[in-house]
Motif scaffolding. Structure first.
Motif, PDB file in Angstrom:
ATOM      1  N   VAL A  61      -2.341 -12.754  -9.935  1.00  0.00           N
ATOM      2  CA  VAL A  61      -3.127 -13.453  -8.906  1.00  0.00           C
ATOM      3  C   VAL A  61      -4.598 -13.482  -9.311  1.00  0.00           C
ATOM      4  N   PRO A  62      -5.154 -14.661  -9.609  1.00  0.00           N
ATOM      5  CA  PRO A  62      -6.577 -14.744  -9.946  1.00  0.00           C
ATOM      6  C   PRO A  62      -7.431 -14.529  -8.699  1.00  0.00           C
ATOM      7  N   TYR A  63      -8.657 -14.035  -8.883  1.00  0.00           N
ATOM      8  CA  TYR A  63      -9.487 -13.726  -7.710  1.00  0.00           C
ATOM      9  C   TYR A  63      -9.959 -14.970  -6.970  1.00  0.00           C
ATOM     10  N   ASN A  64      -9.841 -16.159  -7.601  1.00  0.00           N
ATOM     11  CA  ASN A  64     -10.232 -17.398  -6.913  1.00  0.00           C
ATOM     12  C   ASN A  64      -9.033 -18.124  -6.301  1.00  0.00           C
ATOM     13  N   GLU A  65      -7.922 -17.427  -6.134  1.00  0.00           N
ATOM     14  CA  GLU A  65      -6.744 -17.994  -5.484  1.00  0.00           C
ATOM     15  C   GLU A  65      -7.118 -18.471  -4.074  1.00  0.00           C
ATOM     16  N   PRO A  66      -6.862 -19.749  -3.728  1.00  0.00           N
ATOM     17  CA  PRO A  66      -7.274 -20.302  -2.420  1.00  0.00           C
ATOM     18  C   PRO A  66      -6.775 -19.510  -1.216  1.00  0.00           C
ATOM     19  N   ARG A  67      -5.548 -18.975  -1.288  1.00  0.00           N
ATOM     20  CA  ARG A  67      -5.010 -18.244  -0.141  1.00  0.00           C
ATOM     21  C   ARG A  67      -5.729 -16.912   0.081  1.00  0.00           C
ATOM     22  N   LEU A  68      -6.237 -16.312  -0.991  1.00  0.00           N
ATOM     23  CA  LEU A  68      -7.042 -15.095  -0.844  1.00  0.00           C
ATOM     24  C   LEU A  68      -8.369 -15.421  -0.177  1.00  0.00           C
ATOM     25  N   ALA A 111      -6.426  -8.205   7.269  1.00  0.00           N
ATOM     26  CA  ALA A 111      -5.033  -7.897   7.608  1.00  0.00           C
ATOM     27  C   ALA A 111      -4.145  -9.134   7.617  1.00  0.00           C
ATOM     28  N   ASP A 112      -4.646 -10.254   7.105  1.00  0.00           N
ATOM     29  CA  ASP A 112      -3.883 -11.498   7.096  1.00  0.00           C
ATOM     30  C   ASP A 112      -2.717 -11.383   6.108  1.00  0.00           C
ATOM     31  N   ALA A 113      -1.487 -11.285   6.627  1.00  0.00           N
ATOM     32  CA  ALA A 113      -0.303 -11.054   5.782  1.00  0.00           C
ATOM     33  C   ALA A 113      -0.030 -12.229   4.852  1.00  0.00           C
ATOM     34  N   SER A 114      -0.339 -13.447   5.296  1.00  0.00           N
ATOM     35  CA  SER A 114      -0.081 -14.621   4.462  1.00  0.00           C
ATOM     36  C   SER A 114      -0.967 -14.622   3.226  1.00  0.00           C
ATOM     37  N   ALA A 115      -2.058 -13.830   3.265  1.00  0.00           N
ATOM     38  CA  ALA A 115      -2.973 -13.750   2.129  1.00  0.00           C
ATOM     39  C   ALA A 115      -2.780 -12.469   1.323  1.00  0.00           C
ATOM     40  N   PRO A 170      -1.934 -10.236  -1.581  1.00  0.00           N
ATOM     41  CA  PRO A 170      -1.756 -10.552  -3.011  1.00  0.00           C
ATOM     42  C   PRO A 170      -0.340 -10.280  -3.503  1.00  0.00           C
ATOM     43  N   PHE A 171       0.348  -9.321  -2.882  1.00  0.00           N
ATOM     44  CA  PHE A 171       1.738  -9.060  -3.258  1.00  0.00           C
ATOM     45  C   PHE A 171       2.619 -10.260  -2.899  1.00  0.00           C
ATOM     46  N   VAL A 172       2.409 -10.811  -1.702  1.00  0.00           N
ATOM     47  CA  VAL A 172       3.188 -11.970  -1.264  1.00  0.00           C
ATOM     48  C   VAL A 172       2.869 -13.179  -2.119  1.00  0.00           C
ATOM     49  N   ILE A 173       1.579 -13.386  -2.418  1.00  0.00           N
ATOM     50  CA  ILE A 173       1.165 -14.519  -3.260  1.00  0.00           C
ATOM     51  C   ILE A 173       1.788 -14.407  -4.647  1.00  0.00           C
ATOM     52  N   ALA A 174       1.805 -13.187  -5.194  1.00  0.00           N
ATOM     53  CA  ALA A 174       2.390 -12.978  -6.534  1.00  0.00           C
ATOM     54  C   ALA A 174       3.870 -13.337  -6.546  1.00  0.00           C
ATOM     55  N   ILE A 175       4.593 -12.942  -5.486  1.00  0.00           N
ATOM     56  CA  ILE A 175       6.033 -13.224  -5.418  1.00  0.00           C
ATOM     57  C   ILE A 175       6.285 -14.720  -5.181  1.00  0.00           C
ATOM     58  N   GLU A 176       5.455 -15.338  -4.342  1.00  0.00           N
ATOM     59  CA  GLU A 176       5.629 -16.766  -4.061  1.00  0.00           C
ATOM     60  C   GLU A 176       5.418 -17.617  -5.300  1.00  0.00           C
ATOM     61  N   SER A 177       4.650 -17.109  -6.269  1.00  0.00           N
ATOM     62  CA  SER A 177       4.420 -17.865  -7.503  1.00  0.00           C
ATOM     63  C   SER A 177       5.696 -18.024  -8.316  1.00  0.00           C
ATOM     64  N   ALA A 178       6.714 -17.193  -7.993  1.00  0.00           N
ATOM     65  CA  ALA A 178       8.001 -17.298  -8.692  1.00  0.00           C
ATOM     66  C   ALA A 178       8.880 -18.381  -8.082  1.00  0.00           C
ATOM     67  N   GLY A 179       8.442 -18.974  -6.956  1.00  0.00           N
ATOM     68  CA  GLY A 179       9.203 -20.048  -6.317  1.00  0.00           C
ATOM     69  C   GLY A 179      10.313 -19.555  -5.412  1.00  0.00           C
ATOM     70  N   THR A 180      10.322 -18.270  -5.079  1.00  0.00           N
ATOM     71  CA  THR A 180      11.367 -17.735  -4.202  1.00  0.00           C
ATOM     72  C   THR A 180      10.984 -17.953  -2.742  1.00  0.00           C
ATOM     73  N   THR A 181      11.969 -18.025  -1.866  1.00  0.00           N
ATOM     74  CA  THR A 181      11.709 -18.258  -0.442  1.00  0.00           C
ATOM     75  C   THR A 181      11.959 -17.022   0.414  1.00  0.00           C
ATOM     76  N   ILE A 182      12.912 -16.182   0.013  1.00  0.00           N
ATOM     77  CA  ILE A 182      13.281 -15.027   0.833  1.00  0.00           C
ATOM     78  C   ILE A 182      12.485 -13.768   0.462  1.00  0.00           C
ATOM     79  N   LEU A 183      12.107 -13.621  -0.829  1.00  0.00           N
ATOM     80  CA  LEU A 183      11.435 -12.403  -1.275  1.00  0.00           C
ATOM     81  C   LEU A 183      10.082 -12.161  -0.601  1.00  0.00           C
TER      82      LEU A 183
END
Length: 428
Positions: free
Chosen positions: A166-173, A180-184, A186-199
């Motif tokens: 996850v680069p520090y200029n990632e828009p969601r970050l 405390a924003d869960a959608s932001a 970095p663990f979730v962003i890293a996993i979403e980069s794999a294209g998975t929906t459930i993880l």
């Protein structure tokens, strides 16, 4: 330091419950957060009312969930990094050169000390639990060594992978509504980069378990500290009440009541409340760790002065007093760095005087809190620094008077261990 530590854990409870309620918003933002605040607070209080055994059993279950998730994330992170997913290619260290490994350089590194210290808070709880452990001479050395390996494997490795993915200029970050924003995450962003929906949902579920776990630890840590302060006459005597099952009930209820602040999660100012609670708790850990190092140095001096053998100690720090001196020096450096970025913050535009003052206290609120209690105590009780020759190193020791028998039993047990177990016990 006792009040600093108590406050550190007391404010963590509403902080973590707010974070948990906001994590639920990842799945459905329209849900009323107050419902989940009530549920989380009730679960945490019930666990702590079962005493140290309930706390230990709950943390055992939470630890299994967290360890499984982190190991899974590490494996998945390695696969994503080397290009093992259908949607992404090889990443390697690309983000460490573009946009870079350190945002805003060394000053940027210093600016996150409060958040990092907050994340590492709790590593010292193993010492606090020793007072209620059946045989601390046997269980504590293993537990302390395992804390080191858990930090190395689960903190350092997983965070290194997050930094790679996850680069520090990632828009969601950058677009996070609060810390405390869960959608932001970095663990979730890293996993979403794999294209998975459930993880990502699974990882957020683990974050939820972690939030409850930290809230559980906060009530345990703050209640025991309040009880100890009361016994020393440094807090209202009512907090010293302990029932037949060894539970400091008044302290548990007092610490749990602060969790009611979490109902502010529904208000528009919850992000500001979150920031101020984090300000109280974050840097407090640095004072706690620094004072622990100083206490160890002073203890070893008193131990040597009374001509005691180091082998008589239930646990010997592997780094010895040298490790404590290094730890004390590093904690002091962190405080200096934090004051630097608090006085001269990283900003894109000039700040007003009020904004500068607010930023300073958000970064360094623990410093005036510690000074207030320290100076207030000195002025009220007229105390002075206790000399090494006046230190009491025996009161409260369980093995005092029968140390020879205990050491003989331990030597006999160690003699029967196979070689692999001896090596394992040195490391773990």
């Amino acid at each position: 330091m006792g009040w600093n530590y108590a406050l550190q854990w007391i404010v963590v409870l509403p902080l973590e419950i707010i974070a948990g309620a906001m994590t639920i918003g990842y799945w459905n933002e329209s849900l009323n957060k107050a419902i989940f605040v009530a549920v989380f607070l009730a679960v945490i209080v019930v666990i702590n009312l079962f005493g140290v055994k309930g706390y230990g059993e709950a943390e055992f279950v939470f630890a299994i969930v967290k360890v499984t998730a982190v190991v899974g994330f590490i494996l998945l992170g390695i696969v994503i990094n080397i290009g093992g997913t259908p949607e992404g290619g090889y990443i390697g260290g690309k983000y460490w050169s573009d946009p870079g490994a350190f945002n805003n350089g060394f000053k940027g590194l210093c600016s996150v000390f409060v958040t990092a210290a907050f994340a590492f808070a709790g590593t010292e709880l193993v010492g606090l639990a020793a007072a209620e452990t059946a045989n601390p001479r046997k269980s504590l050395p293993t537990a302390i060594k395992q804390v080191f390996w858990r930090i190395t494997l689960f903190y350092i490795v997983s965070l290194a992978l997050v930094g790679l993915l996850v680069p520090y200029n990632e828009p969601r970050l950058l677009g996070a509504t609060s810390i405390a924003d869960a959608s932001a995450s970095p663990f979730v962003i890293a996993i979403e980069s794999a294209g998975t929906t459930i993880l990502p949902s699974i990882m957020n579920g683990v974050i939820l378990v972690s939030v409850i776990s930290v809230g559980n630890s906060s009530v345990f840590g703050s209640s025991r500290t309040l009880a100890a302060l009361a016994e020393l006459g440094q807090a209202p005597k009512i907090f010293a009440y302990v029932d037949r099952r060894g539970r400091p009930l008044v302290s548990i209820l007092a610490a749990s009541s602060v969790g009611l602040l979490a109902f502010m999660a529904n208000s528009k100012v919850h992000s500001h409340v979150f920031d101020w609670l984090l300000a109280i708790s974050g840097l407090s850990s640095v004072f706690t760790w620094g004072s622990t190092c100083l206490a160890h140095i002073r203890l070893r001096k008193a131990w040597a002065y009374h001509h005691r053998s180091v082998s008589d100690m239930a646990f010997r720090a592997q780094g010895g007093t040298i490790g404590s001196w290094i730890g004390l020096f590093c904690n002091c450096l962190i405080l200096v760095g934090q004051c630097w970025v608090a006085i001269w913050p990283i900003t894109s535009e000039p700040l007003t005087s009020s904004q500068r003052a607010e930023n300073f206290f958000l970064q360094c609120l623990a410093i005036p809190v510690v000074l207030l209690f320290l100076i207030g105590h000195k002025l009220w009780y007229r105390t002075s620094v206790i000399k090494v020759e006046d230190m009491d190193i025996d009161t409260g020791r369980r093995d005092f008077g029968r140390l020879g028998i205990i050491k003989a039993q331990e030597e006999e047990e160690r003699a029967s261990w196979p070689k692999w177990k001896r090596v394992y016990r040195v490391i773990c």
